[in-house]
Motif scaffolding. Structure first.
Motif, PDB file in Angstrom:
ATOM      1  N   LEU A  69       0.830  -1.212   0.000  1.00 26.65           N
ATOM      2  CA  LEU A  69       0.000   0.000   0.000  1.00 26.65           C
ATOM      3  C   LEU A  69       0.860   1.256   0.000  1.00 26.65           C
ATOM      4  O   LEU A  69       0.545   2.247   0.655  1.00 26.65           O
ATOM      5  CB  LEU A  69      -0.920  -0.004   1.232  1.00 26.65           C
ATOM      6  CG  LEU A  69      -1.941  -1.135   1.322  1.00 26.65           C
ATOM      7  CD1 LEU A  69      -2.695  -1.076   2.634  1.00 26.65           C
ATOM      8  CD2 LEU A  69      -2.912  -1.100   0.152  1.00 26.65           C
ATOM      9  N   SER A  78       1.158   3.384  -2.140  1.00 21.94           N
ATOM     10  CA  SER A  78       0.512   4.524  -2.811  1.00 21.94           C
ATOM     11  C   SER A  78      -0.482   5.231  -1.905  1.00 21.94           C
ATOM     12  O   SER A  78      -1.125   6.199  -2.322  1.00 21.94           O
ATOM     13  CB  SER A  78      -0.211   4.048  -4.076  1.00 21.94           C
ATOM     14  OG  SER A  78       0.691   3.454  -4.981  1.00 21.94           O
ATOM     15  N   TYR A  79      -0.635   4.756  -0.676  1.00 20.52           N
ATOM     16  CA  TYR A  79      -1.638   5.302   0.224  1.00 20.52           C
ATOM     17  C   TYR A  79      -0.996   5.829   1.508  1.00 20.52           C
ATOM     18  O   TYR A  79       0.016   5.307   1.979  1.00 20.52           O
ATOM     19  CB  TYR A  79      -2.668   4.234   0.612  1.00 20.52           C
ATOM     20  CG  TYR A  79      -3.355   3.607  -0.568  1.00 20.52           C
ATOM     21  CD1 TYR A  79      -4.504   4.162  -1.116  1.00 20.52           C
ATOM     22  CD2 TYR A  79      -2.848   2.438  -1.134  1.00 20.52           C
ATOM     23  CE1 TYR A  79      -5.136   3.573  -2.210  1.00 20.52           C
ATOM     24  CE2 TYR A  79      -3.473   1.850  -2.225  1.00 20.52           C
ATOM     25  CZ  TYR A  79      -4.613   2.417  -2.754  1.00 20.52           C
ATOM     26  OH  TYR A  79      -5.237   1.834  -3.837  1.00 20.52           O
ATOM     27  N   GLU A  80      -1.626   6.857   2.063  1.00 21.31           N
ATOM     28  CA  GLU A  80      -1.301   7.259   3.424  1.00 21.31           C
ATOM     29  C   GLU A  80      -2.137   6.397   4.366  1.00 21.31           C
ATOM     30  O   GLU A  80      -3.331   6.195   4.134  1.00 21.31           O
ATOM     31  CB  GLU A  80      -1.610   8.743   3.626  1.00 21.31           C
ATOM     32  CG  GLU A  80      -0.706   9.659   2.824  1.00 21.31           C
ATOM     33  CD  GLU A  80      -0.983  11.124   3.087  1.00 21.31           C
ATOM     34  OE1 GLU A  80      -1.789  11.409   3.999  1.00 21.31           O
ATOM     35  OE2 GLU A  80      -0.418  11.973   2.380  1.00 21.31           O
ATOM     36  N   LYS A  81      -1.522   5.907   5.409  1.00 25.55           N
ATOM     37  CA  LYS A  81      -2.209   4.933   6.263  1.00 25.55           C
ATOM     38  C   LYS A  81      -1.706   5.031   7.690  1.00 25.55           C
ATOM     39  O   LYS A  81      -0.670   5.634   7.956  1.00 25.55           O
ATOM     40  CB  LYS A  81      -1.994   3.516   5.722  1.00 25.55           C
ATOM     41  CG  LYS A  81      -0.524   3.195   5.465  1.00 25.55           C
ATOM     42  CD  LYS A  81      -0.363   2.003   4.568  1.00 25.55           C
ATOM     43  CE  LYS A  81       1.101   1.761   4.222  1.00 25.55           C
ATOM     44  NZ  LYS A  81       1.692   2.859   3.432  1.00 25.55           N
ATOM     45  N   PRO A 131     -10.670   4.351  -1.397  1.00 24.78           N
ATOM     46  CA  PRO A 131      -9.721   4.367  -2.525  1.00 24.78           C
ATOM     47  C   PRO A 131      -9.913   3.158  -3.429  1.00 24.78           C
ATOM     48  O   PRO A 131     -10.498   2.140  -3.034  1.00 24.78           O
ATOM     49  CB  PRO A 131      -8.357   4.315  -1.823  1.00 24.78           C
ATOM     50  CG  PRO A 131      -8.610   4.724  -0.416  1.00 24.78           C
ATOM     51  CD  PRO A 131      -9.994   4.259  -0.106  1.00 24.78           C
ATOM     52  N   LEU A 191      -7.925  -1.537  -3.526  1.00 26.10           N
ATOM     53  CA  LEU A 191      -7.615  -2.221  -2.266  1.00 26.10           C
ATOM     54  C   LEU A 191      -7.997  -3.691  -2.409  1.00 26.10           C
ATOM     55  O   LEU A 191      -9.118  -4.013  -2.841  1.00 26.10           O
ATOM     56  CB  LEU A 191      -8.379  -1.595  -1.104  1.00 26.10           C
ATOM     57  CG  LEU A 191      -8.078  -0.119  -0.796  1.00 26.10           C
ATOM     58  CD1 LEU A 191      -8.940   0.359   0.355  1.00 26.10           C
ATOM     59  CD2 LEU A 191      -6.603   0.089  -0.508  1.00 26.10           C
ATOM     60  N   VAL A 251      -6.660   2.971   5.955  1.00 29.47           N
ATOM     61  CA  VAL A 251      -6.210   3.680   4.753  1.00 29.47           C
ATOM     62  C   VAL A 251      -6.841   5.066   4.767  1.00 29.47           C
ATOM     63  O   VAL A 251      -8.064   5.222   4.655  1.00 29.47           O
ATOM     64  CB  VAL A 251      -6.603   2.907   3.476  1.00 29.47           C
ATOM     65  CG1 VAL A 251      -6.121   3.661   2.252  1.00 29.47           C
ATOM     66  CG2 VAL A 251      -6.014   1.503   3.515  1.00 29.47           C
ATOM     67  N   ARG A 293      -5.923   7.938   2.704  1.00 26.66           N
ATOM     68  CA  ARG A 293      -6.172   8.509   1.366  1.00 26.66           C
ATOM     69  C   ARG A 293      -5.018   8.109   0.431  1.00 26.66           C
ATOM     70  O   ARG A 293      -4.018   7.539   0.902  1.00 26.66           O
ATOM     71  CB  ARG A 293      -6.261  10.045   1.437  1.00 26.66           C
ATOM     72  CG  ARG A 293      -5.002  10.682   1.974  1.00 26.66           C
ATOM     73  CD  ARG A 293      -5.181  12.190   2.109  1.00 26.66           C
ATOM     74  NE  ARG A 293      -6.165  12.519   3.099  1.00 26.66           N
ATOM     75  CZ  ARG A 293      -5.888  12.613   4.399  1.00 26.66           C
ATOM     76  NH1 ARG A 293      -4.660  12.368   4.846  1.00 26.66           N
ATOM     77  NH2 ARG A 293      -6.819  12.930   5.243  1.00 26.66           N
ATOM     78  N   MET A 294      -5.179   8.403  -0.837  1.00 24.95           N
ATOM     79  CA  MET A 294      -4.069   8.209  -1.765  1.00 24.95           C
ATOM     80  C   MET A 294      -2.924   9.146  -1.412  1.00 24.95           C
ATOM     81  O   MET A 294      -3.158  10.295  -1.035  1.00 24.95           O
ATOM     82  CB  MET A 294      -4.539   8.476  -3.207  1.00 24.95           C
ATOM     83  CG  MET A 294      -5.533   7.467  -3.740  1.00 24.95           C
ATOM     84  SD  MET A 294      -4.808   5.874  -4.098  1.00 24.95           S
ATOM     85  CE  MET A 294      -3.750   6.265  -5.474  1.00 24.95           C
TER      86      MET A 294
END
Length: 286
Positions: free
Chosen positions: A116, A118-121, A239, A242, A278, A280-281
């Motif tokens: 992941l 590509s995502y902020e988490k 998003p 996933l 997750v 956001r992108m």
């Protein structure tokens, strides 16, 4: 009346002593010459043996009884020590097993986070999961102070497990995909096959088969077992891309217009201790 004559009594006692000494001496001399004992010596030996057994028997019995009690106490103490050692071993064994399971979960979560990029988490620990709502929700130790917001997608064990439904400053409530609450359980999904993508809505769970169900999938879409199912990102609540699981089977719905897709989830829904929320992108601001 006859007077007591002490001299006479002394003489008699001396005679008896002389006779006893003589008898013993003669007996000893005969035993030195012959290994067989005579009747007098045999009688004396037997008498002494019987008297010795009678006198010493209680002592031997008491000694034997005391030794048996001591052995019994020692055996009991040793058994208790062994039992404590076995209990400690079982406890350590279970702790080791639990730690190994926790390490595997953390490894799975680490692998999930690596996919992941590509995502902020944010990663959170499960702090409460009530038996009454085991299938519906859980509570984690991250909240608004950590950037968590409502409707954010939640993942664990390599796949999607639900969404954030309630946020506090330092904790959040997660609605699971296994919940019967249909109104908050919708996820737009896409099913990738060799002939393109098909789209539907993830909104059911088959508890007996332990499979998720996507409905509203057009009947003319060719979908087969093993096709990959992901979030589509349509609707804006979660998003895209996933991971959710793979197709287990497909069957027409009651109207015959659309079909229902049964999905084997990547995530293990019943043993969750760590989750990834997750946000956001990466690079996308709100």
């Amino acid at each position: 009346m006859r007077k007591f004559n002490p001299n006479k009594n002394i003489i008699i006692m001396l005679i008896v002593v002389i006779i006893v000494v003589a008898t013993v001496s003669i007996t000893a001399a005969n035993r030195a010459k012959d290994s067989d004992t005579n009747i007098v010596q045999s009688t004396i030996n037997d008498t002494i043996s019987v008297v010795d057994k009678v006198i010493t028997a209680p002592g031997r019995w008491l000694n034997s009884g005391a030794e048996s009690v001591s052995n019994l106490i020692n055996t009991y103490e040793e058994n208790q020590k062994l039992k404590n050692e076995v209990d400690k071993y079982d406890e350590v064994k279970q702790q080791t097993k639990n730690q190994a399971q926790e390490i595997e979960r953390l490894k799975d979560e680490l692998e999930l986070n690596q996919t992941l990029t590509s995502y902020e988490k944010v990663t959170a620990n499960v702090i409460t999961r009530s038996p009454d709502t085991w299938q519906d929700m859980l509570i984690v130790d991250k909240g608004s102070s950590d950037g968590v917001e409502g409707n954010m997608a939640v993942m664990s064990n390599k796949g999607l497990i639900g969404r954030v439904m309630e946020v506090n400053a330092h904790s959040s409530k997660i609605q699971l995909l296994t919940s019967d609450n249909k109104s908050s359980n919708y996820f737009p999904v896409k099913i990738s096959s060799n002939k393109g993508n098909s789209f539907g809505i993830l909104n059911k769970y088959d508890a007996k088969a332990q499979q998720l169900i996507a409905s509203e999938v057009p009947e003319d879409q060719e979908i087969k077992e093993g096709d990959v199912v992901q979030t589509s990102g349509l609707g804006g609540n979660s998003p895209a891309d996933l991971p959710i699981g793979t197709v287990a089977k497909v069957k027409p719905n009651s109207t015959g217009i659309n079909q229902e897709v049964y999905i084997k989830p990547y995530a293990q829904m019943y043993d969750i201790s760590v989750v990834t929320i997750v946000q956001r992108m990466a690079g996308v601001t709100e």
